[in-house]
Write a protein that holds these residues in place. Structure first.
Motif, PDB file in Angstrom:
ATOM      1  N   ASP A  92       1.234   9.664  29.076  1.00  0.00           N
ATOM      2  CA  ASP A  92       0.530  10.083  27.873  1.00  0.00           C
ATOM      3  C   ASP A  92       1.000   9.372  26.607  1.00  0.00           C
ATOM      4  O   ASP A  92       0.520   9.678  25.518  1.00  0.00           O
ATOM      5  CB  ASP A  92       0.674  11.604  27.689  1.00  0.00           C
ATOM      6  N   CYS A  93       1.968   8.434  26.740  1.00  0.00           N
ATOM      7  CA  CYS A  93       2.386   7.672  25.562  1.00  0.00           C
ATOM      8  C   CYS A  93       1.226   6.759  25.129  1.00  0.00           C
ATOM      9  O   CYS A  93       0.462   6.288  25.957  1.00  0.00           O
ATOM     10  CB  CYS A  93       3.615   6.817  25.877  1.00  0.00           C
ATOM     11  N   ARG A  94       1.134   6.492  23.835  1.00  0.00           N
ATOM     12  CA  ARG A  94       0.023   5.687  23.337  1.00  0.00           C
ATOM     13  C   ARG A  94       0.071   4.269  23.902  1.00  0.00           C
ATOM     14  O   ARG A  94      -0.936   3.707  24.284  1.00  0.00           O
ATOM     15  CB  ARG A  94       0.052   5.641  21.798  1.00  0.00           C
ATOM     16  N   ASP A 109       3.552   0.257  27.519  1.00  0.00           N
ATOM     17  CA  ASP A 109       4.912  -0.263  27.677  1.00  0.00           C
ATOM     18  C   ASP A 109       5.888   0.422  26.716  1.00  0.00           C
ATOM     19  O   ASP A 109       6.910  -0.145  26.337  1.00  0.00           O
ATOM     20  CB  ASP A 109       4.928  -1.783  27.476  1.00  0.00           C
ATOM     21  N   CYS A 110       5.561   1.662  26.339  1.00  0.00           N
ATOM     22  CA  CYS A 110       6.409   2.438  25.422  1.00  0.00           C
ATOM     23  C   CYS A 110       7.810   2.577  26.005  1.00  0.00           C
ATOM     24  O   CYS A 110       7.977   2.847  27.190  1.00  0.00           O
ATOM     25  CB  CYS A 110       5.787   3.822  25.222  1.00  0.00           C
ATOM     26  N   ARG A 111       8.826   2.367  25.159  1.00  0.00           N
ATOM     27  CA  ARG A 111      10.212   2.511  25.652  1.00  0.00           C
ATOM     28  C   ARG A 111      10.826   3.835  25.175  1.00  0.00           C
ATOM     29  O   ARG A 111      12.005   4.076  25.317  1.00  0.00           O
ATOM     30  CB  ARG A 111      11.058   1.321  25.209  1.00  0.00           C
ATOM     31  N   HIS A 112       9.998   4.670  24.579  1.00  0.00           N
ATOM     32  CA  HIS A 112      10.377   6.026  24.176  1.00  0.00           C
ATOM     33  C   HIS A 112      11.552   6.039  23.201  1.00  0.00           C
ATOM     34  O   HIS A 112      12.457   6.862  23.303  1.00  0.00           O
ATOM     35  CB  HIS A 112      10.700   6.903  25.398  1.00  0.00           C
ATOM     36  N   ARG A 113      11.527   5.085  22.280  1.00  0.00           N
ATOM     37  CA  ARG A 113      12.587   5.062  21.273  1.00  0.00           C
ATOM     38  C   ARG A 113      12.006   5.439  19.906  1.00  0.00           C
ATOM     39  O   ARG A 113      12.204   6.576  19.475  1.00  0.00           O
ATOM     40  CB  ARG A 113      13.283   3.696  21.266  1.00  0.00           C
ATOM     41  N   GLY A 150       3.225   7.785  18.689  1.00  0.00           N
ATOM     42  CA  GLY A 150       2.442   8.343  19.791  1.00  0.00           C
ATOM     43  C   GLY A 150       3.222   8.419  21.086  1.00  0.00           C
ATOM     44  O   GLY A 150       2.634   8.396  22.170  1.00  0.00           O
ATOM     45  N   CYS A 151       4.554   8.546  21.004  1.00  0.00           N
ATOM     46  CA  CYS A 151       5.366   8.636  22.227  1.00  0.00           C
ATOM     47  C   CYS A 151       5.369  10.073  22.743  1.00  0.00           C
ATOM     48  O   CYS A 151       5.924  10.980  22.121  1.00  0.00           O
ATOM     49  CB  CYS A 151       6.791   8.165  21.946  1.00  0.00           C
ATOM     50  N   ALA A 152       4.776  10.278  23.901  1.00  0.00           N
ATOM     51  CA  ALA A 152       4.665  11.623  24.481  1.00  0.00           C
ATOM     52  C   ALA A 152       6.012  12.126  24.991  1.00  0.00           C
ATOM     53  O   ALA A 152       6.276  13.324  25.018  1.00  0.00           O
ATOM     54  CB  ALA A 152       3.651  11.599  25.622  1.00  0.00           C
ATOM     55  N   VAL A 153       6.880  11.184  25.394  1.00  0.00           N
ATOM     56  CA  VAL A 153       8.192  11.579  25.928  1.00  0.00           C
ATOM     57  C   VAL A 153       9.054  12.165  24.811  1.00  0.00           C
ATOM     58  O   VAL A 153       9.673  13.221  24.972  1.00  0.00           O
ATOM     59  CB  VAL A 153       8.877  10.366  26.605  1.00  0.00           C
ATOM     60  N   LYS A 154       9.051  11.462  23.667  1.00  0.00           N
ATOM     61  CA  LYS A 154       9.834  11.947  22.527  1.00  0.00           C
ATOM     62  C   LYS A 154       9.303  13.314  22.066  1.00  0.00           C
ATOM     63  O   LYS A 154      10.088  14.225  21.778  1.00  0.00           O
ATOM     64  CB  LYS A 154       9.746  10.947  21.374  1.00  0.00           C
TER      65      LYS A 154
HETATM   66 ZN    ZN Z   1       6.983   6.921  25.038  1.00  0.00          ZN
END
Ligand code: ZN
Ligand code: GDP
Length: 301
Positions: free
Chosen positions: A260-262, A265-269, A273-277
């Protein structure tokens, strides 16, 4: 004599094999049992299944290697890849109230186990000490990993709690024991099978290389059923360069959320739009898990 056997230990060029009838045999191996692939995967290692034939003198000859389900590879002292053990079904990750469990280390083990792949079992040993020490931290650890779906079992090598359940979990499988020094791996092995030390002695005598036996991986048949691999070099193993797939297998709850991250290749930092964060901030992903993930991702392959 010829047939199928399992490698219980390797000392340089020599193998100790266990035949299907349970007899231990010394053997040499044909060179490059496997013709193709990287050099460190061509020789038989502890846990491998081989076909053997009679040789000259009292030693058999391993002539073929059966396909492996998995193989544990670790860097050797020069940093080159080294195969330590093969065909592992289950990894027992042992923790205890003392030394204090480190969630970062547990997450490294879980990632390595998922990458093998094998089934993890988290063992909380020294349950007899829980009253006296930090019971709260142990309860939090059990809640964290139990909540993520990992099996957790309490044991005590001292008063026997959980030992019979553990024997049942080992029956019919090949299990590897890992965990920080001092958590009770040797004590658990003795509690599981008090006769094992005698058989360890027999194995050392057979190899004629007693001084090496403490540094070489061994596979033991437990009298209650199942094989246990003790590998001094991998007791404290952790993945050194996990791939993106290893990380996804080790952190399924984060991999799931990352869809669900925008950015794909989101690294969640710090990405928008980072769904993990967002999930971590909302308490749906445990903060310690995201911390472990980011740390491992930082030195990934
Ligand atoms: Zn992310
Ligand atoms: P290893 O380094 O993981 O192999 O740990 P050991 O088996 O050598 O155990 C480390 C110390 O913890 C020893 O002093 C053991 O007697 C002690 N120990 C191991 N298991 C238990 C347990 O279940 N309860 C208690 N109270 N002590 C234990």
């Amino acid at each position: 004599m010829s047939g199928q056997a399992r490698v219980v230990a390797r000392f340089g060029a020599e193998l100790i094999l266990r035949t299907e009838s349970g007899e231990l045999l010394r053997a040499v191996s044909r060179r490059n049992l496997v013709k193709h692939g990287p050099a460190h995967l061509r020789a038989a290692v502890c846990g491998d299944y081989v076909r053997f034939e009679p040789g000259d003198g009292d030693k058999a000859v391993a002539v073929a290697l059966q396909p492996r389900r998995n193989v544990l590879v670790r860097p050797d002292h020069r940093g080159r890849p080294h195969a330590g053990a093969a065909n592992i079904d289950q990894v027992l990750i042992v923790i205890a109230p003392l030394p204090t469990p480190d969630w970062g280390i547990i997450d490294r083990y879980l990632t390595a186990v998922a990458a093998l792949p094998a089934t993890p079992l988290l063992i909380v040993n020294k349950s007899d000490l829980l009253e006296a020490s930090d019971a709260r931290l142990i309860a939090d650890t059990e809640a964290l990993y139990g909540g993520l779906g990992y099996p957790v079992l309490r044991t005590s090598a001292k008063n026997g709690e959980g030992i019979e359940t553990l024997r049942e979990r080992l029956r019919g499988h090949t299990s590897l024991l890992v965990g920080q020094s001092g958590v009770g791996k040797s004590s658990l092995t003795r509690a599981l099978d008090p006769g094992l030390e005698v058989r360890v002695g027999e194995l050392s005598a057979l190899s004629g290389e007693g001084r090496h036996t403490t540094t070489v991986a061994h596979l033991y048949a437990l009298s209650s059923g199942g094989d246990l691999i003790d590998s001094p070099g991998v007791r404290d193993f952790a993945p050194y360069q996990p791939t993106a797939d290893d990380l996804a297998a080790g952190f399924p709850e984060i991999a799931e959320c990352a869809h669900d991250c925008r950015f794909h290749d989101c690294r969640h930092r710090a990405e928008p739009g980072c769904a993990v964060k967002a999930a971590a901030e909302a308490g749906r992903i445990p903060p310690s898990r995201l911390r472990s993930f980011l740390e491992l991702e930082g030195n990934s392959a």
